[in-house]
Scaffold this motif. Structure first.
Motif, short mmCIF file in Angstrom:
data_model
loop_
_atom_site.label_atom_id
_atom_site.label_comp_id
_atom_site.label_asym_id
_atom_site.label_seq_id
_atom_site.Cartn_x
_atom_site.Cartn_y
_atom_site.Cartn_z
N UNK A 1 0.83 -1.21 0.00
CA UNK A 1 0.00 0.00 0.00
C UNK A 1 0.86 1.26 0.00
N UNK A 2 1.82 1.32 0.93
CA UNK A 2 2.63 2.54 0.99
C UNK A 2 3.68 2.56 -0.12
N UNK B 1 0.07 12.50 -1.70
CA UNK B 1 0.91 11.30 -1.69
C UNK B 1 2.02 11.41 -0.65
N UNK B 2 2.58 12.60 -0.48
CA UNK B 2 3.61 12.78 0.55
C UNK B 2 3.05 12.47 1.93
N UNK B 3 1.84 12.98 2.20
CA UNK B 3 1.21 12.70 3.49
C UNK B 3 0.90 11.22 3.63
N UNK B 4 0.39 10.63 2.54
CA UNK B 4 -0.01 9.23 2.58
C UNK B 4 1.19 8.32 2.80
N UNK B 5 2.29 8.59 2.11
CA UNK B 5 3.49 7.77 2.27
C UNK B 5 3.95 7.78 3.73
N UNK C 1 3.62 4.55 6.11
CA UNK C 1 4.91 3.98 6.54
C UNK C 1 4.95 3.85 8.05
N UNK C 2 4.47 4.86 8.75
CA UNK C 2 4.41 4.75 10.21
C UNK C 2 3.49 3.59 10.63
#
Length: 382
Positions: A314-315, A370-374, A378-379
């Motif tokens: 997903x990430x 996408x930056x926020x989602x990644x 990831x966390x």
């Protein structure tokens, strides 16, 4: 000149599929790419070629009339199509998004009703999410579905629906008594009006449409999933597939720009030497080469994880979309710079790729989303 795509971890089978995808795109799609963008209209003969090749059913099973391709094969086809025409690729992306959501969350009756037609391309599907005040923030959806028992009464407006002028069925997100609901809405539903959208910056020829729903009666049997959290899964499934194929399509744009730029720099002289021998042009080409290679590897890695249904997929998919879209925009910009005035002319492919690449930084989740989602995903995976 063809820039080698080997040494990326492709298996023999992968390479065969890539060769077939490139051959199809080059013969059936690329000759129409410029005209599709120029006329802002999808060529019917291209749709016919996609139907005959079975590409509308890439992610549907043999039993459903599809090709039952795995994630890597799907990605390689979207890369090849993105290199030939991003508008064509985008039609298959949104169609595949609906197929993916229907297969994952639809009922047996819904799959039996739609999947064969979708696989053959007899019915083209489109994904209707964005509104004037809602896109990245799906909680702000304003389209309203009133529960009338056996029917929902749907009212609202959806914007910039890719393939909207072609689609026979739409996957529509609406609100029903404060909860999300996902509905399959057929094009001939009374009260549904499709308004053509043209002259967008990029992806011209993707047959965008605005959808106006005026008290449309949608059978309850056409609801996908239950209201609430399940609908979040429907939308997430569709968007995840969209991000994956857009990432590969961005690699296709990057590869097209790189190949064209390297060919030109190898033949064009300036100041008594080839462009490729000018240090600053060489630096641009180096960044393009590395960017395309890196994005290819990210897409391939995400595909491998998707094949094994690894939760990390997903990430990794979001990361691939983020990087590949940014890469395509940068590489296309460099291509225009290398070609100079030629690259700015309306009949040159560099300007088309440049415009299309910018759109990829926005659709299926903008670069910033996408930056926020990644980061968030990831966390969550740690």
């Amino acid at each position: 000149m063809q820039v080698a795509s080997d040494a990326l971890g492709l298996t023999v089978s992968d390479r065969d599929i890539h060769a077939a995808a490139c051959a199809f795109a080059e013969c059936a799609v690329a000759p129409h790419g410029a005209a599709i963008a120029r006329d802002d209209e999808m060529a019917p003969e291209v749709i016919g070629e996609l139907q005959r090749a079975g590409l509308f059913g890439m992610n549907l099973s043999d039993a459903q009339g599809g090709l039952a391709l795995g994630p890597i094969a799907i990605g390689l086809y979207h890369e090849a199509l993105g290199q030939a025409s991003s508008a064509v690729r985008s039609i298959l992306t949104v169609h595949g998004m609906v197929c993916e959501a229907l297969n994952r969350w639809g009922s047996a009756e819904q799959r039996a009703r739609w999947c064969v037609s979708l696989a053959h391309g007899d019915a083209i599907a489109a994904f209707a999410l964005t509104e004037d005040g809602a896109g990245s923030d799906v909680t702000a959806i304003g389209a309203a579905a009133v529960d009338g028992g056996s029917y929902y009464r749907l009212t609202g407006r959806k914007l910039w629906v890719t393939g909207g002028q072609l689609a026979k069925v739409f996957l529509v997100l609406a609100k029903c008594e404060g909860e999300d609901v996902a509905l399959l809405v057929e094009r001939d539903t009374p009260g549904l009006d499709v308004e053509p959208v043209s002259a967008m910056l990029g992806l011209r020829g993707a047959m965008l449409g605005n959808l106006n729903f005026r008290d449309c009666a949608v059978p309850r049997s056409q609801r996908i999933g239950a209201t609430g959290l399940t609908v979040g899964g429907v939308i997430a499934t569709a968007l995840d597939f969209g991000r994956y194929t857009v990432a590969w399509g961005a690699v296709g744009i990057g590869r097209a720009c790189l190949e064209q730029s390297m060919d030109y720099a190898e033949t064009r002289s300036q100041g008594g030497k080839l462009l490729r021998d000018h240090q600053l042009v060489s630096a641009l080409l180096a960044d393009m080469i590395v960017g395309v290679r890196a994005a290819s590897l990210l897409c391939l890695h995400a595909g491998r994880l998707r094949e094994t249904k690894d939760p990390q997929a997903l990430w990794e998919t979001a990361a691939a979309k983020y990087f590949a879209a940014s890469m395509a925009a940068a590489v296309a910009s460099s291509a225009v710079q290398i070609f100079g005035a030629r690259g700015c002319s309306s009949d040159h492919p560099a300007q088309r790729h440049y415009r299309d690449a910018k759109i990829l930084e926005i659709i299926e989740g903008s670069t910033q989303i996408q930056q926020q989602l990644v980061t968030r995903l990831r966390y969550a995976s740690l």
